[in-house]
Write a protein that holds these residues in place. Structure first.
Motif, short mmCIF file in Angstrom:
data_model
loop_
_atom_site.label_atom_id
_atom_site.label_comp_id
_atom_site.label_asym_id
_atom_site.label_seq_id
_atom_site.Cartn_x
_atom_site.Cartn_y
_atom_site.Cartn_z
N UNK A 209 0.85 -1.18 0.00
CA UNK A 209 0.00 0.00 0.00
C UNK A 209 0.89 1.23 0.00
N UNK A 210 0.51 2.25 -0.79
CA UNK A 210 1.29 3.47 -0.91
C UNK A 210 0.35 4.67 -0.94
N UNK A 211 0.95 5.86 -0.83
CA UNK A 211 0.16 7.06 -1.08
C UNK A 211 -0.16 7.17 -2.57
N UNK A 212 0.89 7.01 -3.40
CA UNK A 212 0.73 7.12 -4.85
C UNK A 212 1.44 5.95 -5.51
N UNK A 213 0.76 5.33 -6.44
CA UNK A 213 1.32 4.24 -7.23
C UNK A 213 1.51 4.74 -8.65
N UNK A 214 2.73 4.68 -9.18
CA UNK A 214 3.03 5.14 -10.53
C UNK A 214 3.29 3.91 -11.40
N UNK A 215 2.55 3.77 -12.49
CA UNK A 215 2.71 2.64 -13.39
C UNK A 215 3.53 3.11 -14.59
N UNK A 216 4.79 2.68 -14.65
CA UNK A 216 5.67 3.05 -15.74
C UNK A 216 6.77 3.99 -15.28
N UNK A 217 8.02 3.65 -15.62
CA UNK A 217 9.18 4.45 -15.21
C UNK A 217 9.85 5.11 -16.40
N UNK A 218 9.03 5.61 -17.34
CA UNK A 218 9.57 6.44 -18.40
C UNK A 218 9.75 7.86 -17.89
N UNK A 219 10.01 8.81 -18.77
CA UNK A 219 10.23 10.20 -18.33
C UNK A 219 9.08 10.76 -17.50
N UNK B 9 15.66 -0.43 -23.81
CA UNK B 9 15.55 0.40 -25.01
C UNK B 9 14.18 1.04 -25.12
N UNK B 10 14.15 2.24 -25.69
CA UNK B 10 12.91 2.90 -26.08
C UNK B 10 13.17 3.59 -27.41
N UNK B 11 12.17 3.63 -28.26
CA UNK B 11 12.32 4.27 -29.57
C UNK B 11 12.12 5.77 -29.42
N UNK B 12 13.11 6.54 -29.86
CA UNK B 12 13.06 7.99 -29.73
C UNK B 12 14.18 8.58 -30.56
N UNK B 13 14.05 9.86 -30.91
CA UNK B 13 15.13 10.55 -31.60
C UNK B 13 16.26 10.91 -30.67
N UNK B 14 16.01 10.87 -29.36
CA UNK B 14 17.02 11.17 -28.33
C UNK B 14 17.36 12.65 -28.24
N UNK C 181 20.79 8.93 -25.44
CA UNK C 181 19.96 7.77 -25.80
C UNK C 181 18.99 7.40 -24.68
N UNK C 182 17.79 7.01 -25.07
CA UNK C 182 16.78 6.65 -24.08
C UNK C 182 17.21 5.48 -23.21
N UNK C 183 18.10 4.64 -23.71
CA UNK C 183 18.60 3.53 -22.89
C UNK C 183 19.25 4.05 -21.61
N UNK C 184 19.94 5.18 -21.72
CA UNK C 184 20.57 5.81 -20.55
C UNK C 184 19.64 6.83 -19.91
N UNK C 185 18.92 7.59 -20.73
CA UNK C 185 18.11 8.70 -20.24
C UNK C 185 17.05 8.22 -19.25
N UNK C 186 16.29 7.19 -19.63
CA UNK C 186 15.21 6.73 -18.77
C UNK C 186 15.73 6.20 -17.44
N UNK C 187 16.85 5.48 -17.49
CA UNK C 187 17.40 4.96 -16.24
C UNK C 187 17.91 6.11 -15.36
N UNK C 188 18.50 7.12 -15.97
CA UNK C 188 18.96 8.27 -15.20
C UNK C 188 17.81 8.90 -14.42
N UNK C 189 16.66 9.09 -15.08
CA UNK C 189 15.52 9.68 -14.40
C UNK C 189 14.94 8.74 -13.34
#
Length: 404
Positions: free
Chosen positions: A5-15, A42-47, A102-110
């Motif tokens: 149980x949480x205050x807020x549940x976020x589905x998806x760890x993209x940007x 990986x995610x498809x993006x222009x980066x 690259x989104x491979x690094x960007x998403x993990x950084x966030x």
């Protein structure tokens, strides 16, 4: 099977998901992020990140001076037999540079930034269904392949397909533009080009890009309306065949496969709030129809959503006040971008006509001042204080255009 149980549940760890999680956790809320994959992924993006996206990164506190970020000085447009370079505008509200990562690094950084802010990240966890209150229908959590997770509020940040939203009957609105983006990485000499290069002559409602990543590779791809060009592979292949061999965009220099993904544009899925559920990013169709940019708007929506949620779930907020605040989130989004996105939908409808696309490219590229205004309008890169005549005109157009 487990239950949390949480205050807020976020589905998806993209940007969008990681951004909203960072802000909420920093405000002291108990936040859990469920990510179906494991990082890095990986995610498809222009980066390519415009100054709007860079502004959001800086506001979030991400260290953009750390290794892995490659700066861009501006845009380079190619079309109508001409090439036009434009530096990023000097604006009071945005930095004068863009970034590539690259989104491979960007998403993990966030995502890791969200964890450092206090959010819990649970990877390799697939959401299988929403949980709703039997009496009211309010969303109260999700079921996953490993158990159930309940929360005072759920944030859907699960991308264009948004299976969570679809399971609740929230499907994309008919008539909203849907784009397709496809990209591939190549080794080559243009990897350290400090301009984001866009080619305009690929056909109606389509453009190509090549963005130097700064690590020995370029991100090369195409964006188009799905109904205009179903075969994005053929479109990309034909374009690459016209480019100089010395640039290295050939099969033997490719570092991975061609990947494609949908671009849900112009608030294509609404409402952005229903009792217990907030939509952010691609799940709510928050891609700019004018240029296909999604990351900046995903992060902006996440920041707006987080501010609303913090007020709604604060200790001084009762249930009725909380619901009124949460119901104001869609209005805040439309106030921020509704007019611009409506202009974008009109723009997309116009450039589907090959004659209009060719005329617009030819006329714009032969008139640099006109093209600079167009790029400011398309990219939403204007000073909100109306410092110049072009800023005032762009804001007037967006303000007079109805949002929907």
């Amino acid at each position: 099977m487990t239950s949390t149980e949480s205050d807020v549940l976020v589905v998806g760890a993209g940007p969008a998901g990681s951004t909203v999680a960072s802000y909420l956790a920093r405000a002291g809320l108990d936040v859990r992020v469920l990510e179906k994959s494991a990082f890095p992924r990986e995610k498809v993006c222009g980066d390519g990140l415009t100054p709007r996206a860079v502004h959001e990164l800086m506001a979030l506190g991400v260290d953009i001076d750390a290794p892995g970020w490659f700066r861009s000085r501006g845009l380079r447009l190619v079309g109508g037999g001409r090439t036009l370079e434009m530096p990023w505008s000097e604006l009071t509200n945005l930095p004068p540079f863009g970034l590539v990562r690259p989104r491979r690094d960007f998403d993990e950084t966030l995502a890791r930034h969200a964890v450092r802010s206090g959010a819990a990240l649970v990877e390799n966890t697939k959401v299988t269904a929403p949980l709703t209150d039997d009496r009211t229908g309010r969303v109260i959590g999700v079921a996953t392949d490993g158990g159930t997770h309940t929360a005072r509020l759920v944030v859907a940040a699960d991308g264009a397909s948004s299976r969570l939203a679809v399971a609740l009957g929230m499907r994309p609105r008919a008539g909203r533009p849907i784009g397709v983006a496809a990209r591939r990485y190549f080794r080559g000499p243009r990897h350290d080009d400090d301009h984001l290069e866009t080619w305009l002559d690929l056909g109606p409602a389509a453009y190509g890009w090549m963005f130097g990543v700064g690590d020995g590779t370029c991100n090369v791809g195409v964006a188009l309306l799905s109904k205009a060009h179903a075969d994005y592979r053929r479109l990309l292949r034909r374009w690459l065949e016209t480019l100089p061999a010395g640039w290295g965009f050939t099969e033997e220099n490719a570092t991975g496969p061609l990947r494609g993904a949908a671009l849900p544009m112009g608030f294509s899925r609404q409402p952005h709030y229903r009792p217990g559920l907030v939509l952010v990013g691609d799940s709510g169709g928050m891609v700019n129809p004018m240029n296909g940019e999604g990351i900046a708007y995903a992060m902006e929506a996440a920041r707006i959503a987080a501010g609303t949620i913090v007020q709604a779930l604060g200790p001084s907020s009762d249930a009725a006040r909380a619901e009124r605040l949460l119901a104001s989130y869609p209005r805040a989004l439309k106030a921020a971008h509704g007019g611009h996105f409506t202009l974008g939908r009109w723009f997309v409808s116009a450039i589907e006509n090959p004659r209009i696309m060719r005329m617009a490219t030819r006329q714009g590229m032969s008139r640099p001042a006109l093209m600079r205004f167009t790029i400011k309008l398309l990219g939403n890169l204007t000073d909100p204080r109306g410092a110049t005549a072009t800023d005032r005109l762009a804001h007037a157009l967006a303000r007079m255009t109805p949002s929907s």
